[in-house]
Each structure stands twice: as C-alpha cells, then as structure tokens.
Write an enzyme that holds these catalytic residues in place. Structure first.
Site, PDB file in Angstrom:
ATOM      1  N   ASP C  17       0.817  -1.213   0.000  1.00 46.22           N
ATOM      2  CA  ASP C  17       0.000   0.000   0.000  1.00 46.22           C
ATOM      3  C   ASP C  17       0.849   1.261   0.000  1.00 46.22           C
ATOM      4  OD1 ASP C  17      -1.960  -1.914   0.231  1.00 46.22           O
ATOM      5  OD2 ASP C  17      -3.051  -0.871   1.818  1.00 46.22           O
ATOM      6  N   ARG C  99       0.990   7.112  16.997  1.00 45.14           N
ATOM      7  CA  ARG C  99       0.841   8.069  15.890  1.00 45.14           C
ATOM      8  C   ARG C  99       1.534   9.408  16.116  1.00 45.14           C
ATOM      9  NH1 ARG C  99       0.544   3.938  12.986  1.00 45.14           N
ATOM     10  NH2 ARG C  99      -1.520   3.115  12.474  1.00 45.14           N
ATOM     11  N   ASP C 128      -6.740   7.118  12.550  1.00 41.32           N
ATOM     12  CA  ASP C 128      -5.309   7.384  12.407  1.00 41.32           C
ATOM     13  C   ASP C 128      -5.022   8.613  11.569  1.00 41.32           C
ATOM     14  OD1 ASP C 128      -4.375   5.405  14.064  1.00 41.32           O
ATOM     15  OD2 ASP C 128      -4.445   3.878  12.504  1.00 41.32           O
ATOM     16  N   SER C 182      -7.283  -6.278   8.785  1.00 42.19           N
ATOM     17  CA  SER C 182      -6.118  -5.411   8.695  1.00 42.19           C
ATOM     18  C   SER C 182      -5.497  -5.269  10.076  1.00 42.19           C
ATOM     19  CB  SER C 182      -6.535  -4.053   8.135  1.00 42.19           C
ATOM     20  OG  SER C 182      -6.615  -3.090   9.150  1.00 42.19           O
TER      21      SER C 182
END
Lengths: 406, 406, 406, 406
Positions: C17, C99, C128, C182
């Site tokens: 990705d 993050r 996110d 995921s």
C-alpha cells in the site's frame, strides 16, 4: 450541478440576505422553497416577511410564521438557566439556545410539507451553521441541508447586491453599504460581532448597544424587585404571576432601564477560532443571578457542587450545538432532578449595570439560623464533633507527611 | 486534665479573644506560649500585639511578628487567581487562602522554638478550624493542635469577659457588648458574618461594609485602568511595574473608590451547614476579571475549557482547607502549565460597583483577525471545511436517529 | 490538478500500500518523495523497506530508517501508563499512542530535508488520519498533508493492484487477494480490524491473534514475576534493571506465553462511527495492572481519585489524536506531579490469560498496618473521632431530611 | 451515663458479636431491643438468629427477619451496575451497596415499632459505620445511632468473650480464638480483611476464598453463556427469563465454578487509611462485563463517555456511604436516562478466572457494518468529509503553533 432537491424549508427572516438565498435556491437548485419565519422575541414585525415571500412567488400554504416565544423560554431558556449555564465563565448562550428550536421547527415543517431539505443563512465561519445542522440531523438523519454561504461565490457585499439586483430583489438603501457589525436577537439577548468589533483592544462603541441604556445613563436610584421561583423556574415578578416569556420580557425592560447584562467577550468558537462578541442579556442576567440566589438556600451542597462541576460541559454542549444529544439530555436529567425544591423568593437590587441578590427566602430553606448562630444553639450542633471530623479528614495527610512526602 | 503540652505557638492578633486564649493556655495547659502575629494586609497596627504579649509575660524571643504580605499574594493569592477560582460561583476565597499560610508559619515557628503544639482562635462551627488544622497536620503530622473554642466553657460573651477580668486581661469598652457581626480581613478581602447578617432575607446594612464605598456614592465618571500580566500573574498597573502585594493594594484602593467587589452570599460550609457571609474583595474582583480577560486571547480553547472544568473542584479544595494536599498540587501543576503564554495587557473600566474588561492585547494573542474576519480572508480559512466538520460531528447523532432513538 | 508540492515525507512501511502511495505521489504530484520507516517494535525487518525505496528511485539521503523503540516507550507509552489510561474502560491505546511519535519524526524530517508536505497511508474512515494530521499541524502549522486514501480513486483492491502493476510495482502473491482483516503493530500491541471481524456477534477466530497464545494453550502452572517502579515508571523485571523498551519487550514475551492481554471491543471512533477491534497488548496489560498495584500503596487517596476522574478525558484526548495539545499536556503535568513517590515492587501472578497483582511493597508505602489493624493500635487512631466525622458529614443530609426532602 | 434511649433496632446477625451487642444494649442502655436480621443472600440460615433473639428475651413481635434479596439486587445492585461502577478502578462495591438497604429497613422498623434509636455492629475504623449512619440520618434526621464498638471497652477478643460469659451468652468453641480474618457476605460478594491479610506483600492464602474455586482448579474447557438485557438491566440467562436475584445467583454459581471475580486490593477508606481487602464477586464480575458489552453497541459515544467521566465520583459516593444523597440521585437520573436503549444479548466466555465478552447483538444496535466497512459503502460515509473535520479540529492547534507555542 447541485444535488437534486425537490423542496426546501428555508429559515427566512425577510431581510436582504435570506431573500437572496430564497431566490438563489429557486435559481440554482430549481426547487420549491417553503419559508419559515419565527418570532423568538427579536422585536421585529413578521408580516413584512410574509409579504416578501409572496412577492418571491411562495404560495400561502408554504409560508410559515410562528410565534415561538413561550416555547423558547419555557423549553429552552429556562431548562438552561436551571443549570446556571455560562460559556467560558460569562456568556449566557443567547444565540446558541435559539438554534435548536429553529431547527426543530424546520424539521417539523419539512415533514408537514414533504420537503427533503432545509436551508439556513449562517456563514461557514461561525457556530450557527453547526448548531442548525447538528440539531437537524439529530431530528431527521436523512434530511439534506443547504448552507448557501458555504456554496456560492457571492462572497463580497458588492457581489451579493449585484446578484440581488440582477434577480429583481429589492435592496434597501441602508443595506447597500457594509454594515458596521452583524447582529442576532431574540427574547434572551442581542449579540453583535464583526467589522468594527474585530479589534479586541478597542472598546465597543456605545452605538453598538441596542437593548440596554449605558449604565452611566441609567437611573441614579437603585430599584428593588422580587422574583418567585417554583421548582427551579421563575413564575412571578414582584409577586405577580407571569408566563415564562412574559417574565423574561418584563425583566428585559428592567434590565434595559438599568443598563444590565452587557458583556464584551473574546470567545472560542467550536470551529476553532477566537472571535470577539458583544452581548446584551438584560433580563437573562437578572434571572441568572436570581436563580443562583434561590438555589443558595434550597439546594444541598452535594447537589450544588455537582451542578457547578457539570456546568462547563453542559454549557459547551449547548454552545457547540449538541442540544439534541444524549449527553445533554443526561445532564439535563441530573439538573432537573436537583430542582424539585428550588422554590422561593429572591430580592434583587438593580443599579447602573449591576443586578445583586440582597435577600432570599423559601419554605424549603436549608439555611438554619439555629445551627449556624454564634449564639448558644441549644445543642443543634456539637462543636466537639468538629475535632473528630478534622482528625479523620487529616489522617491521610498525616500518613503522607510521615512519609516525608511534601 | 488536658493533654500534656510543653510549648504552644498561638496565632495571636492582640485582640480580646486571642488574649483570653493566651492566658487560658497558660492557666489550663500550664505551658509556655509563643505568639505569632502576621501582617497579611489586614490594615491593623501590629506593635500593640507585641506590647500585649509582653504584658502577658511572653519573652521577646517568643514573640513573632511577620510581614507576610508579599508571600501571601505571590505564593497564595496569585496561584489561586491563575485558576480563576470562585467558590460556589462567586466567592473569591479571601479567608480560605490566608489560612494555610498562617499554619505554615505556625509550624515553622514551632520547629524553631521547639514547641509541640499550636493553637488558634477559630470556633467549632466554622471552616477556619478545619483549614488551620488540615494545613498544620499536613506539614507536621505529629503536631498537637489546641482549639480553645471547642474545649472551654466560655461559650457566651458574658462568661468570656468575666473570665478575662478574673484574669486581669484588659477589656476595651467597645468589646463589652456583643459585636453586631464578626469580621476577617487581609490584603485580599474583608468578610463579615453572624449576628445581624443571620437572616438571609434581610439586606446587608451599609455599615457592615468597611472596604468599599457604596456604589451609589462612587464617582459618577468611570475610570479606565490597564493591568499587565506575565505568565498568568499581574506585574503592572497603568504601565507601572509593581510587586504582587503592591499591585493588589493599589487595586484595592481603586476598588474601594468605585464600590467594587461587594458580595452577599449564602454558602455551604465544609462542616455541613449553610451560612450567610458578606465579602468585600475590591482589588481581587478587578484582578480576577482582568485575568480572565488576558486569558481570553492567550489561552487555547482546550486549555481554557479544561481549566473551567477543574475550577470548581480546585476552589472547593481551597475552601475546605486542602491547600497542602496532593490533589490541590496536582491541579496547580496543570493550571500553572497553562499560564506560560498568558501575558499581555487588559484594559478595565471601573464604574459604580462594576469592573468590566473593555480591551485586551498581547504579543501572544491567539485571536486572529485574519481568520475570523467577515471580509475576504485570503484563504486563511476554507468555509467548505465546515461541511465535513459538521458531517462527522453529526454522524453518531444520525446513526442514533436512524435507530429511532429520540 | 493537485496543490503544488515540492517535496513530501512519506510514512513508509515498505508494504504494497505505501509503495503504491510512494509511486502515486511521484506521478500525481510530480514531487520528490522522502521515505521514513520507523522501528516501533512491530517486529518486521526494516532493511527491505530501504531496498524498495531505492528501487523506486529515492536517493539514499532521502531514506530515513529510525529505531524509535526506546523513545516510544519512554516518552509516550510510560507517560500514558502513569495515567492508567484506558479508552472506554478497556482499550490500552496501543495504536493511538504511536501516531504522534511518527508525526513528530515526519515533521522533523520535513524540516531537515526542506520538504513542504507529509503523507500517510491511513484511510478516510479511521482515527489514524486524525491522529497523524492533528499532531503534524500542532508541530508545524504550515505543513501540507497528503492523505491519498481520501483523494484517489483506487478504492477497491482490484484497482489498487491494477494501478500497481501498471506502474511496475511488484505485487507479492499473498497480497493479490483480499486480506481477511487489517492489522497495526508496535511494541505495545497488535490490533486487528475489518473484514472477518465486522460482525460483533461473531467470536474472533483464533487465527486473528498473533501476539499471544490462546489462554487454553498457556502453561497449566502460574508464573510469578516482580516489577520494580521508580517515580511511576517501570525499571526492573524480577530484580533485573531494564530500559523502558527492554522491559516492555520482556513483558511481551511473558504475556504471549500466558495468553494475556487479548481484548475484543466495539469502540467509538472519533470520526463518529462504531467499529469492532481486536487488540493484543500482552506486556502492556501486565504493566498496567502492576502500575495500579504500586499506586495502591504509594498514592494518597486525593491524588488517586483525582487521577481516576481525569483519566477518561486523558484517554479520549490520546485516542482522538490530541497528544500535542495544551490540555493533554496540562493533564500530564498533573499526573506526573502525582508520581514522585510511586516507587516500589509489585508481584504479579500470570496464569492463562490473567495478570493479577498479589503483592506490593514500597519504602514510600502509605499503608499503615499499625493504623488499620483490628488489634490494639496503641493510640494510632481514636475510634471516637469517627463519631464526629460522621456527624458533620451527615449534617447537611439531616438538614435536608428535616425539610422532608426525600 | 448513656444518652437516654427507649427502644433500639439492632442490625442483628445472630452471631457472637451482635449477640454481645444485644445484651450490652439491654444492660448499658436499659432499653428494649428490636432485632432485625436480613437475608441479603449471605448464604446463612436466619432462623437460628430468631431462636437466639428469643433466648435473649426479645418478644416475637420485635424480631424482624426479612428476605431482601430481590429488593437488594433490583433497587441497589442493578442501578449501580448501570453505572459500571468500580471503586478505585476495580472494586465492585459489594459491601458498600448493601449498607443503605439495611439502614433503610432499620429506619422503617424503628418507625413501625416506635423505636428512637438504631444500633449496628460496625467498628470505628471502617467504612461501614459511616455508610450505616449517613443512610440512617438521611432517612430520619432525628434518629439516635448507637455504635457499641466506638463506645465500649471490649476492645480485645478476650474481654469480649469474658463479657459474653459473664452475661450468659453462649460462646461457640470456634469463636473462642481469634478469627484469622473477618468477612462480609451477600448475594453480590464476599469480602475478607484483617489479620492474616494485613501485609500487602503477602499473597492471599487460598483458604481465605470461599465463594470461588481457585482458577487453577476450574474446568479446563471454557463455557459460553448469554445474558439478555432490557433497558440496562439483566433479564435472562441463556435465554431463560429470571428475576434480578435469581439471575445474580445463577451467575454466582457459574462464576464460582470458573474461579471468576477474585480481587486482591489495597484501597483507600473514607475514614482516611489504606486497607487491604480480598473480594470475591463471581456473578457480579460476569454481569459487569456483560453490561459494558451491551452498552458498547447500544450507547452513543456522547452518553458512554459522559458515563465514564461520572463513574469515579458515583462509585466514590457509594463507597463513602452517600447512597441517599441528592448528588448520587442526580447522577443516577443521568445514568438511568442513558439506559433506555441498552437492550440486547451478550455472549460471554468463562474460563479459569476470566469472563470475556465475545459477542453482542441488539435490535437497537448503533453499530453500522455499512458505515464502517473497508469495502465500498455505497455512499454511507464520504471520506472527503474527514479532511474538513480534521482541518477545523486542527485550527486552534495551528493558531497556537503559529504563536510558537510548543
């Protein structure tokens, strides 16, 4: 091309801006427009709005003009006042509290008229768009919302007026130039912001104020009034029973006369910027102080302190547009529960900008002269109990100090 | 028989009551007394207290008279003001904030003089006993505390005076009768309570007020002042740099002149009863409003709202006597962290009882005229962002409404 | 046409990705790409990412590969653990807390390389994107942020792979089909969501778990460990001193072995929807329980309860992406202040999915066997004090009851 | 001499301690005693208490034995569970929640029998005295409360037994020695504290546990159950409708079998000290987790987060004995308001000490697979909205960063 819309209910004041929006919706969306004009006590004639709507081709049965003053005060202002809500310490939320009611009616009218959309005249920088739309979505999750100020390109006064003239919308002479500030008004308050108020160092010029006399011009003698409360809501002024809206209107007159309720504030908008607003809440300010006054003798400490702790969040929810949210309703349930015994009479002194509580009495009073007195209390309170009370409150601090933790 | 006490440090004002306590400690506990008299700005001569202590046989090196005014304002009043603390919505905590400092000195003096106990003149019904003692225990967990009002039987004025005379303590003529109310004073405020104030329906008579003129007698023309702040604390008045205590004293003069800071309140005591107090906080009221004013342009919304949510608990802790507690210190750490950029100048209008912020400016200002303007903002803010902002804020409300949950 | 961007720093994992994103940025924005790959303990080799970046034409000095494990645990995980933060009662915030560190490095690298934009691979439905971007804007208000998933039309797996092949990006065989769920991983946790987990009534299949054995397969005998804390942070395991990341890694091994830290949760995303996630936080769960254990004997009640009251807001701030906000920093200041004496040793029993505190000791312990004992306490506590304590706590309730208010 | 008491209602278990108290009240106060023995599900026969009371001379009509199990669970345990209340992060308040119900009955019986006092067997160091007495005073402000453990001098086991024998009270052999710990039990939990548990570093010996098997001895295979909820309360187990007390009893059996709900805690007592307690709440632990599970899909985020923020204070109020207080009732009103749609089914896995939610479904579910899916959502959510959402959430942080404030 715009989303397909069949029929839209527009919050319509009859003024130039919402008239342009009305026409723009007809032109750009090619849809039918239903107009809704509310009397929230803003002090304007509403029939001219009807006449203008007719001129724009709106059929009679699609012109709604409602007197919402009692509902506004009874179901929105008073519940909020039970919470002693002030945003950022001061602001009595006069604009914020009116928006959910307007949205509620917009959604009701959409249902009645089979409309699939609503429209409002709030800009893309302010809080009002959020308040209108959150309320609308909470009441009808499938409604479409049109906010022309976020869509169109009429972003200067000149272009707006050109567009109006190109579309045969009458432009009053006094609307041709820039207004020096923008206002919102209802029975609770008038707010002013923008333009000449944008420098927060500059004092607000007196001509901005419209709802109150300058305190310096107010009467030289104070005036005393009483307000009666029942279960947390005002029910009488100077002993005369009044409906909610009537009471607030009467307090507005008194507040105007004595210059009460002016507020010059730099506040934080939900959309992320600071703005400077000037508020006049003459009757609301008197009412808010009186409500705290009656609570001071009828509300238990535990209830009173819990209310104080919850208030900032409650006020923020209203400011941000979450009136119709589960969390506001939960807080309201707690607040309303606390008001069962908040009944009695408050005496307020009005004088040159100030509203001061000077007396309060209640059949439910928790104040006990017998317990508090400096005189002999005949055993109502044993001062020796205080020693144990202090000792146990201190125990954890002493254990901590023994650990040398300070 | 009393607990064995060797030496006790007494919070001594020099007045009749603490003079009786001094003698009573000598007689009943048979212990040495160390006197401590603090200048907290209460506006009384302190040397007479020394003379009286000498007369009661206290040796010079056991008479402590300290000027604590700067420490009081710098380390107690200003930190509290950073929090915008008001108990029960209004009270600026003038008495509450002085008690921990007095206890701190009592404990320090006990250490210096080898005393094993402290004593104070607070009664068994009030908050002050709690504040004195919690602070004392937090600073020295093994200290003994003597609170004569909870122990002795001199519970009426008559008996107190008889005892005084029986023990050769001079009783001033004006102390022979009952005082119509009791007061506490320091640089921040004067409080009055009891006796003639005990009926909360009766307006406080004007003769109770000693620190402020009646607003009706204040000047007919408003006065404008500026206060400069640095990192959350006041540093200058009208551009002139001042120490904390000097600044507060100067604001007191201004507040007195304009009748600012009177408060008539029914409040909830920590010991469980309601009481009615009358407060005058002339300079503090001006300062508190100015502090909110400078915060309004320098404090981020997240910080400001968190402070508002924490404030009621913080004020309650101070009111209840928990200044020296881990939780007050934790809140202070959070509050102090927020003040790093709270610098700038506030302009305040003083007029007949009101102190109103009319202007604020700062090199750290977060107010952005460019972003907020009604005019073209040259891309500083994209109004279309508001649509997405509203949509996602509304999502949960729409999902809820789809469930028919309203 | 896209906004003009000169150089962009991409959070690059080396997977398919972000490889597509890398190329897409080159093609669509015509800009230089700087790659940043962080070792946060996700357990993957990083050098393959370098090789792939080279293949995509990124010059060596624009390929950043950083080992951030110690910084991650020391400056993000441990401060958060001091707060006992759990979102919605359970979630240990494993993804949320990583993050802001990634954004911090993105912004630093942008400064070092003169880049004017950053890019990330988070989708438009998740939290996110918010966390990356709020952190980035807070650290550099002028940075441009590119979120390809919100911009491009590669919205199905098929189209993404077609685009990859059309642009010569190698597509591993096992990436051709849809992944059944995921994941995100770092030293604190692995999360899984989507696809096969989307029905919250269905139990999570065991093959989703990768960081822990099934409790049913864990050892039949419990294992006991000790963790030492200093000032609120873990410093040793079983008496052996360890750095933050080393300690957490060792606890992860223990947690994996005993099946600890699995969580199946339906949570509320900041963007307004509910989602179902599966989390494995083996070492974090052990650590979190041990931290509460050491606090239980070293933290004063006032501090502990204040922390509990502040925690939900603190956790929400981290979950929503407001790590770099004044209000999170204020809360951190309060929390950190409380940890000064949180030192000592905790004994934890690990057994088939559970981590239970079974012992705690500290030189700073506030637990006093002498005070609490059922035996004679030699005057450490006077039971008669309790009578006064109760009487004054009851006073307001009695006054209320006298008013018939119940 | 004691206060004059005419007739006292004693919370009477029939055990040695309360039998001594019964006699002591007769001897020392010379008053009539009414006994009240409650079945709260503690698992003891109550008729022996009746027989003993008869032996002590209590007339039949002054012996009250009530089965309060349904009232206990329905009106106390379940409302508390709606709040997800856990004191200090873990404790399910099993003892705390029973005390107000006992006091309520004591006061009711006092009214019925014309008694002017109540008495209880709680010691002067614990929380229970506070809980009993605050509840009693809140329900009858004029009641007298006798707490023998704070008054008498029977402060060692030896003296108590001597006194018992001197007054012809039979002393069972197993009560002659010191019990190794003290317990309290009801349908929600069993607590143990004191003596052998007083060193918080020592693991609780297994013989202390009486309500649960050791997890190591629990079945090797997990067991799955379902609990149905309606409006926030459990109504069925595995599809079978049950009354509140029946449901909790059935969950207790399941929890016992699987070793669920053991807790070893050092907690902070309201009276100011830390104590170490061991709790077993088998059914309560399962129920509490299931309740959070059903809330996770039926409660809006705003409501859920508000509940989480209010919970610590709510739990503290119950722990401290303020069940019958305005503030607990206000919080309950808010919590109950939130539960209107908390209906559905939760699937829980029970295995060797753990109760894990593995599935949840509801006709009121707010979880939308259509919105959350990674797949094409057919327009249910526009990912581009997220850009505006983030931009406006970031605005204040960017303005702050522009001021160089980080």
């Amino acid at each position: 091309m715009k989303d397909s819309v069949k029929r839209v209910v527009l919050a319509y004041s009859g003024g130039l801006d919402t008239s342009v929006i009305l026409k723009w919706l007809q032109v750009e969306y090619g849809c039918e427009v239903v107009t809704f004009t509310a009397d929230l006590g803003q002090g304007e004639e509403l029939e001219p709005a009807r006449a203008k709507a007719v001129l724009m081709g709106i059929p009679d049965h699609h012109i709604y003009i409602d007197d919402l003053r009692e509902e506004f005060v009874r179901d929105f202002v008073f519940p909020m006042m039970r919470a002693n809500a002030r945003y950022e310490g001061d602001y009595l939320l006069g604009t914020s509290i009116a928006r959910p009611l307007i949205s509620k009616r917009l959604i009701e009218i959409a249902r009645e008229t089979g409309a699939d959309a609503i429209a409002h005249g709030a800009t893309g920088k302010g809080n009002d768009q959020v308040r209108f739309e959150l309320s609308a979505y909470a009441l009808n999750p499938d409604i479409k919302v049109i906010a022309p100020w976020r869509e169109w390109d009429l972003t200067s006064r000149t272009r707006l007026i050109e567009w109006a003239e190109a579309h045969q919308i009458p432009v009053p002479k006094d609307k041709r130039g820039e207004s020096p500030f923008s206002t919102d008004a209802n029975l609770l308050h008038t707010s002013s912001e923008g333009k000449c108020l944008e420098d927060p160092w500059e004092e607000t010029p007196d001509y901005v104020y419209s709802r109150t006399v300058n305190p310096e011009d107010a009467p030289d003698a104070p005036e005393y009034i009483t307000i009666d409360f029942e279960k947390g809501d005002g029910v009488a002024l100077n002993g005369e029973a009044m409906s909610p809206a009537t009471l607030l209107a009467a307090l507005n007159d008194l507040g105007r006369k004595h210059g009460i309720g002016r507020l010059d504030l730099v506040e934080n908008r939900f959309v992320g910027m600071k703005s400077r607003g000037m508020y006049e809440t003459p009757g609301g300010e008197i009412y808010a102080r009186a409500h705290r006054g009656i609570e001071s003798i009828t509300l238990d400490r535990g209830a009173a302190h819990l209310k104080d702790e919850l208030m900032p969040k409650y006020a923020e929810l209203i400011y941000n547009g979450f009136w119709f949210s589960p969390e506001r309703e939960m807080l309201q349930a707690a607040i309303d529960h606390s008001q069962a015994n908040v009944s009695g009479t408050v005496r307020v002194k009005l004088y040159k900008g100030s509203a001061s509580v000077v007396g309060r009495k209640s059949p439910n009073s928790l104040y006990s002269e017998k317990v508090v007195t400096f005189e002999d209390d005949a055993g109502a309170y044993d001062q020796k109990d205080a020693a144990g009370f202090i000792k146990l409150n201190a125990l954890r601090l002493r254990l901590l100090a023994r650990q040398g933790k300070h």
